[in-house]
Design a protein around this motif. Structure first.
Motif, PDB file in Angstrom:
ATOM      1  N   ARG A   1      45.700  38.298  47.298  1.00 21.50           N
ATOM      2  CA  ARG A   1      45.035  39.603  46.882  1.00 21.50           C
ATOM      3  C   ARG A   1      46.005  40.886  47.488  1.00 21.50           C
ATOM      4  O   ARG A   1      46.517  41.309  48.154  1.00 21.50           O
ATOM      5  CB  ARG A   1      43.785  39.271  47.579  1.00 21.50           C
ATOM      6  CG  ARG A   1      42.914  38.920  47.396  1.00 21.50           C
ATOM      7  CD  ARG A   1      41.174  38.031  47.912  1.00 21.50           C
ATOM      8  NE  ARG A   1      40.598  39.892  48.477  1.00 21.50           N
ATOM      9  CZ  ARG A   1      39.674  39.728  47.439  1.00 21.50           C
ATOM     10  NH1 ARG A   1      39.180  38.868  46.799  1.00 21.50           N
ATOM     11  NH2 ARG A   1      39.308  41.343  47.373  1.00 21.50           N
TER      12      ARG A   1
ATOM     13  N   SER B   1      39.665  40.058  37.223  1.00 17.00           N
ATOM     14  CA  SER B   1      37.991  40.139  37.361  1.00 17.00           C
ATOM     15  C   SER B   1      37.101  40.891  35.677  1.00 17.00           C
ATOM     16  O   SER B   1      35.631  40.388  35.605  1.00 17.00           O
ATOM     17  CB  SER B   1      37.861  41.692  38.925  1.00 17.00           C
ATOM     18  OG  SER B   1      38.047  41.249  39.902  1.00 17.00           O
TER      19      SER B   1
ATOM     20  N   SER C   1      35.827  38.071  44.721  1.00 19.48           N
ATOM     21  CA  SER C   1      37.162  37.725  44.281  1.00 19.48           C
ATOM     22  C   SER C   1      36.761  37.099  42.985  1.00 19.48           C
ATOM     23  O   SER C   1      35.849  35.809  42.893  1.00 19.48           O
ATOM     24  CB  SER C   1      36.847  36.103  45.645  1.00 19.48           C
ATOM     25  OG  SER C   1      37.170  36.204  47.098  1.00 19.48           O
TER      26      SER C   1
ATOM     27  N   PHE D   1      44.565  41.253  39.730  1.00 19.20           N
ATOM     28  CA  PHE D   1      43.190  41.512  40.368  1.00 19.20           C
ATOM     29  C   PHE D   1      41.944  41.666  39.779  1.00 19.20           C
ATOM     30  O   PHE D   1      41.412  41.108  38.466  1.00 19.20           O
ATOM     31  CB  PHE D   1      42.794  42.028  41.872  1.00 19.20           C
ATOM     32  CG  PHE D   1      41.684  41.861  42.711  1.00 19.20           C
ATOM     33  CD1 PHE D   1      41.384  41.017  42.998  1.00 19.20           C
ATOM     34  CD2 PHE D   1      41.029  42.860  42.194  1.00 19.20           C
ATOM     35  CE1 PHE D   1      40.235  40.830  43.294  1.00 19.20           C
ATOM     36  CE2 PHE D   1      39.379  43.115  43.079  1.00 19.20           C
ATOM     37  CZ  PHE D   1      39.143  41.041  43.514  1.00 19.20           C
TER      38      PHE D   1
ATOM     39  N   LEU E   1      41.044  33.064  41.456  1.00 18.03           N
ATOM     40  CA  LEU E   1      41.373  33.675  42.859  1.00 18.03           C
ATOM     41  C   LEU E   1      43.186  33.146  42.541  1.00 18.03           C
ATOM     42  O   LEU E   1      43.674  32.742  42.505  1.00 18.03           O
ATOM     43  CB  LEU E   1      41.206  32.483  44.457  1.00 18.03           C
ATOM     44  CG  LEU E   1      41.242  33.628  45.358  1.00 18.03           C
ATOM     45  CD1 LEU E   1      40.220  34.585  45.444  1.00 18.03           C
ATOM     46  CD2 LEU E   1      40.873  32.914  46.292  1.00 18.03           C
TER      47      LEU E   1
END
Length: 360
Positions: free
Chosen positions: A76, A118, A68, A114, A72
């Motif tokens: 997702r 990251s 995660s 996402f 966040l």
């Protein structure tokens, strides 16, 4: 070298390739939540549907997709990671074909966001990893390079630590003054000046390790620091007469002894003020020495105002009653002095003082 080592542990963010769809198949979905399909008893309402599975291969670290990021995302992306590919299943009723494209595009946006979040974290990690590897390599190079300076000579019989045949240099006898020779006939031994400089050079190079890894030394006491220097010195050489060339004396000292007297004395002190200097010099003078003993006083200061410590050290030495004179030496945080035994002015110690800064 740093890039090569770091490359083994670099985290590569997944790079997506062209998605590939499996052939659609029929399935059944429970529409019990929809009043249009709900049954009288409130149980499941299974209706015919179509299932599409899309596999998106990727190149990169698979574990990233199971972690995660911070922050966040609100939602997702869906799917499973199987065989280096992201697998997402879409199930729809025959009259909902027009919604499938929107669902796929929505998952693409979620996945893109996402990976973007990251990537910020992995970029920071990779940049720090490269710097950490460089620092560790420089520390090791500094230690090894300093060790090589010590060579295989200390003016005391030595052999290489690995026991292989190598250069063995006997202790060099230094003629005593005529009066002493006539009355006692005893010989005096000394550590060769250039070998003493090699030892000091080795200790000075350790400052690189101290400065680059302050947290390692921050909580250490004098004895712990002494042991690090002791192990480093003995990792290269072994004394033929005494087993180890560099031996412990008391809690904070490193000694090179020969025939019952000390040819070299090293002492580690944590700085608690200028009072440390006379205490350390007094301890040095307590040892039984040859006429021309060499010594090193290693001072470790945790003070934020390190420049103030550097100013106090030479003046504190010069105020000591054992002080004879300054000796030539180059170094911003290093000094060399000649001090004498109170009961025998002819028996002197060549003292090099090295200051190390350990920032909190």
């Amino acid at each position: 070298m740093a890039e090569t080592l770091a490359a083994e542990y670099i985290v590569q963010i997944p790079v997506l390739e062209q998605p590939l769809a499996q052939e659609p198949c029929t399935t059944r979905v429970d529409m019990g939540h929809d009043i249009s399909y709900s049954s009288i008893d409130g149980g499941p309402a299974w209706v015919p549907a179509v299932k599409i599975v899309i596999n998106t291969p990727f190149d990169g670290c698979e574990q990233i997709l199971t972690c995660s990021p911070n922050p966040l995302p609100a939602e997702r992306p869906k799917g499973d990671v199987i065989d280096q590919a992201i697998r997402i299943s879409f199930e729809y009723l025959p009259n909902e074909e027009h919604e499938v494209g929107d669902l796929i595009e929505h998952q693409k946006r979620l996945l893109s966001r996402f990976l973007e979040l990251s990537a910020r974290e992995t970029d920071d990690f990779n940049a720090k990893l490269r710097q950490d590897v460089r620092e560790r390599i420089l520390e090791r190079q500094a230690l090894v390079g300093a060790g090589n300076q010590l060579l295989s000579v200390l003016g005391i019989p030595l052999r290489r630590h690995d026991g292989k045949s190598g250069l063995v240099i006997p202790v060099k006898r230094r003629p005593s003054p005529v009066g002493d020779t006539a009355t006692t006939g005893s010989a005096e031994y000394q550590l060769e000046p250039h070998e003493y400089d090699h030892i000091i050079g080795l200790c000075m190079h350790m400052s690189l390790a101290v400065e680059r890894s302050p947290s390692t030394f921050a909580k250490m006491g004098e004895e712990d620091i002494r042991n690090i220097f002791l192990v480093m010195l003995n990792s290269h050489y072994e004394g033929m007469a005494t087993g180890e060339t560099f031996n412990m004396g008391g809690k904070t000292d490193i000694l090179v002894r020969y025939e019952g007297r000390n040819a070299f004395i090293g002492e580690c002190k944590i700085w608690h003020g200028a009072k440390e200097i006379p205490n350390a010099i007094g301890q040095l003078l307590d040892y039984t020495c040859w006429r021309d003993t060499k010594a090193a006083l290693l001072i470790f200061a945790r003070n934020k105002d390190f420049s103030n410590v550097v100013e106090q050290i030479p003046e504190a030495v010069r105020k000591h009653t054992a002080y004879v004179r300054d000796e030539p030496f180059e170094g911003e945080t290093a000094w060399r002095f000649r001090i004498s035994q109170p009961d025998d002015p002819n028996r002197t110690i060549l003292l090099t003082v090295l200051a190390y800064h350990i920032p909190d």
